[in-house]
Design a protein around this motif. Structure first.
Motif, PDB file in Angstrom:
ATOM      1  N   LEU A 182      23.555  22.875  31.964  1.00  0.00           N
ATOM      2  CA  LEU A 182      24.810  23.025  32.691  1.00  0.00           C
ATOM      3  C   LEU A 182      25.457  24.373  32.364  1.00  0.00           C
ATOM      4  O   LEU A 182      25.906  25.088  33.262  1.00  0.00           O
ATOM      5  CB  LEU A 182      25.760  21.870  32.359  1.00  0.00           C
ATOM      6  N   CYS A 183      25.498  24.725  31.080  1.00  0.00           N
ATOM      7  CA  CYS A 183      26.092  26.008  30.682  1.00  0.00           C
ATOM      8  C   CYS A 183      25.295  27.187  31.216  1.00  0.00           C
ATOM      9  O   CYS A 183      25.869  28.208  31.599  1.00  0.00           O
ATOM     10  CB  CYS A 183      26.219  26.086  29.162  1.00  0.00           C
ATOM     11  N   ILE A 184      23.987  27.071  31.254  1.00  0.00           N
ATOM     12  CA  ILE A 184      23.155  28.136  31.818  1.00  0.00           C
ATOM     13  C   ILE A 184      23.459  28.297  33.305  1.00  0.00           C
ATOM     14  O   ILE A 184      23.569  29.422  33.811  1.00  0.00           O
ATOM     15  CB  ILE A 184      21.670  27.844  31.560  1.00  0.00           C
ATOM     16  N   CYS A 185      23.636  27.191  34.011  1.00  0.00           N
ATOM     17  CA  CYS A 185      23.983  27.254  35.440  1.00  0.00           C
ATOM     18  C   CYS A 185      25.369  27.856  35.651  1.00  0.00           C
ATOM     19  O   CYS A 185      25.562  28.694  36.541  1.00  0.00           O
ATOM     20  CB  CYS A 185      23.910  25.867  36.071  1.00  0.00           C
ATOM     21  N   VAL A 186      26.336  27.451  34.833  1.00  0.00           N
ATOM     22  CA  VAL A 186      27.691  28.013  34.932  1.00  0.00           C
ATOM     23  C   VAL A 186      27.646  29.513  34.662  1.00  0.00           C
ATOM     24  O   VAL A 186      28.305  30.303  35.347  1.00  0.00           O
ATOM     25  CB  VAL A 186      28.657  27.292  33.960  1.00  0.00           C
ATOM     26  N   SER A 187      26.864  29.919  33.682  1.00  0.00           N
ATOM     27  CA  SER A 187      26.718  31.340  33.380  1.00  0.00           C
ATOM     28  C   SER A 187      26.160  32.100  34.585  1.00  0.00           C
ATOM     29  O   SER A 187      26.626  33.191  34.916  1.00  0.00           O
ATOM     30  CB  SER A 187      25.804  31.523  32.167  1.00  0.00           C
ATOM     31  N   GLY A 188      25.168  31.514  35.244  1.00  0.00           N
ATOM     32  CA  GLY A 188      24.602  32.146  36.437  1.00  0.00           C
ATOM     33  C   GLY A 188      25.621  32.281  37.553  1.00  0.00           C
ATOM     34  O   GLY A 188      25.681  33.311  38.228  1.00  0.00           O
ATOM     35  N   VAL A 189      26.422  31.251  37.742  1.00  0.00           N
ATOM     36  CA  VAL A 189      27.451  31.294  38.787  1.00  0.00           C
ATOM     37  C   VAL A 189      28.491  32.367  38.457  1.00  0.00           C
ATOM     38  O   VAL A 189      28.929  33.124  39.340  1.00  0.00           O
ATOM     39  CB  VAL A 189      28.116  29.907  38.958  1.00  0.00           C
ATOM     40  N   LEU A 190      28.891  32.468  37.192  1.00  0.00           N
ATOM     41  CA  LEU A 190      29.853  33.495  36.799  1.00  0.00           C
ATOM     42  C   LEU A 190      29.271  34.896  37.007  1.00  0.00           C
ATOM     43  O   LEU A 190      29.962  35.810  37.459  1.00  0.00           O
ATOM     44  CB  LEU A 190      30.278  33.302  35.349  1.00  0.00           C
ATOM     45  N   HIS A 191      28.009  35.067  36.671  1.00  0.00           N
ATOM     46  CA  HIS A 191      27.366  36.364  36.881  1.00  0.00           C
ATOM     47  C   HIS A 191      27.310  36.699  38.371  1.00  0.00           C
ATOM     48  O   HIS A 191      27.577  37.835  38.777  1.00  0.00           O
ATOM     49  CB  HIS A 191      25.955  36.353  36.284  1.00  0.00           C
ATOM     50  N   TRP A 192      27.002  35.719  39.188  1.00  0.00           N
ATOM     51  CA  TRP A 192      26.982  35.912  40.635  1.00  0.00           C
ATOM     52  C   TRP A 192      28.374  36.299  41.142  1.00  0.00           C
ATOM     53  O   TRP A 192      28.520  37.160  42.011  1.00  0.00           O
ATOM     54  CB  TRP A 192      26.475  34.640  41.309  1.00  0.00           C
ATOM     55  N   ALA A 193      29.417  35.662  40.585  1.00  0.00           N
ATOM     56  CA  ALA A 193      30.787  35.993  40.973  1.00  0.00           C
ATOM     57  C   ALA A 193      31.133  37.427  40.561  1.00  0.00           C
ATOM     58  O   ALA A 193      31.809  38.151  41.304  1.00  0.00           O
ATOM     59  CB  ALA A 193      31.769  35.009  40.344  1.00  0.00           C
ATOM     60  N   ALA A 194      30.665  37.842  39.383  1.00  0.00           N
ATOM     61  CA  ALA A 194      30.920  39.209  38.940  1.00  0.00           C
ATOM     62  C   ALA A 194      30.275  40.206  39.892  1.00  0.00           C
ATOM     63  O   ALA A 194      30.856  41.254  40.202  1.00  0.00           O
ATOM     64  CB  ALA A 194      30.392  39.403  37.515  1.00  0.00           C
ATOM     65  N   ARG A 195      29.084  39.898  40.354  1.00  0.00           N
ATOM     66  CA  ARG A 195      28.420  40.780  41.324  1.00  0.00           C
ATOM     67  C   ARG A 195      29.224  40.829  42.626  1.00  0.00           C
ATOM     68  O   ARG A 195      29.260  41.854  43.296  1.00  0.00           O
ATOM     69  CB  ARG A 195      27.003  40.309  41.593  1.00  0.00           C
ATOM     70  N   GLY A 196      29.876  39.736  42.960  1.00  0.00           N
ATOM     71  CA  GLY A 196      30.718  39.719  44.152  1.00  0.00           C
ATOM     72  C   GLY A 196      31.898  40.672  44.044  1.00  0.00           C
ATOM     73  O   GLY A 196      32.294  41.301  45.033  1.00  0.00           O
ATOM     74  N   PHE A 197      32.459  40.814  42.839  1.00  0.00           N
ATOM     75  CA  PHE A 197      33.555  41.758  42.651  1.00  0.00           C
ATOM     76  C   PHE A 197      33.079  43.192  42.889  1.00  0.00           C
ATOM     77  O   PHE A 197      33.845  44.030  43.360  1.00  0.00           O
ATOM     78  CB  PHE A 197      34.152  41.639  41.258  1.00  0.00           C
ATOM     79  N   LEU A 198      31.845  43.462  42.576  1.00  0.00           N
ATOM     80  CA  LEU A 198      31.316  44.814  42.778  1.00  0.00           C
ATOM     81  C   LEU A 198      31.106  45.134  44.253  1.00  0.00           C
ATOM     82  O   LEU A 198      31.007  46.306  44.621  1.00  0.00           O
ATOM     83  CB  LEU A 198      30.005  45.001  42.003  1.00  0.00           C
ATOM     84  N   ARG A 199      31.066  44.126  45.097  1.00  0.00           N
ATOM     85  CA  ARG A 199      30.945  44.377  46.536  1.00  0.00           C
ATOM     86  C   ARG A 199      32.227  44.984  47.104  1.00  0.00           C
ATOM     87  O   ARG A 199      32.241  45.490  48.225  1.00  0.00           O
ATOM     88  CB  ARG A 199      30.610  43.088  47.280  1.00  0.00           C
ATOM     89  N   GLU A 200      33.310  44.898  46.324  1.00  0.00           N
ATOM     90  CA  GLU A 200      34.585  45.470  46.772  1.00  0.00           C
ATOM     91  C   GLU A 200      34.647  46.986  46.587  1.00  0.00           C
ATOM     92  O   GLU A 200      35.582  47.622  47.016  1.00  0.00           O
ATOM     93  CB  GLU A 200      35.739  44.836  46.001  1.00  0.00           C
ATOM     94  N   LEU A 201      33.637  47.549  45.932  1.00  0.00           N
ATOM     95  CA  LEU A 201      33.648  49.001  45.704  1.00  0.00           C
ATOM     96  C   LEU A 201      33.572  49.746  47.026  1.00  0.00           C
ATOM     97  O   LEU A 201      32.833  49.370  47.927  1.00  0.00           O
ATOM     98  CB  LEU A 201      32.473  49.410  44.803  1.00  0.00           C
ATOM     99  N   ARG A 202      34.342  50.817  47.107  1.00  0.00           N
ATOM    100  CA  ARG A 202      34.376  51.642  48.341  1.00  0.00           C
ATOM    101  C   ARG A 202      33.989  53.058  47.995  1.00  0.00           C
ATOM    102  O   ARG A 202      34.270  53.600  47.005  1.00  0.00           O
ATOM    103  CB  ARG A 202      35.767  51.632  48.951  1.00  0.00           C
TER     104      ARG A 202
END
Length: 83
Positions: free
Chosen positions: A63-83
């Motif tokens: 479960l923690c490994i999956c949560v970690s993956g989701v958080l990492h995926w969310a962090a990558r989403g923040f980088l999509r905001e770069l202009r």
């Protein structure tokens, strides 16, 4: 008045997105290390007492490994905001 396409405004927005992504990714690493890997390694030591519920540690670690993956995926989403 600051225009939305001002280079300074874009630079600040990019740095904020990178800072947020770095923080979220750091939390993902901590969740992986503390919740995902540490319990598995602690059961491998010869001094560890046998657990009452042997299935619980691998399930919580997964479960923690999956949560970690989701958080990492969310962090990558923040980088999509770069202009």
């Amino acid at each position: 008045m600051v225009e939305p396409h001002d280079p300074r405004t874009l630079l600040i927005a990019n740095e904020r997105a990178k800072l947020t992504a770095t923080y979220v990714n750091g939390v993902a690493i901590a969740v992986l290390a503390v919740g995902g890997l540490a319990p598995l390694f602690s059961q491998r030591t010869p001094l560890a007492a046998p657990p009452d519920r042997p299935w619980l540690t691998p399930v919580l670690s997964l479960l923690c490994i999956c949560v970690s993956g989701v958080l990492h995926w969310a962090a990558r989403g923040f980088l999509r905001e770069l202009r």
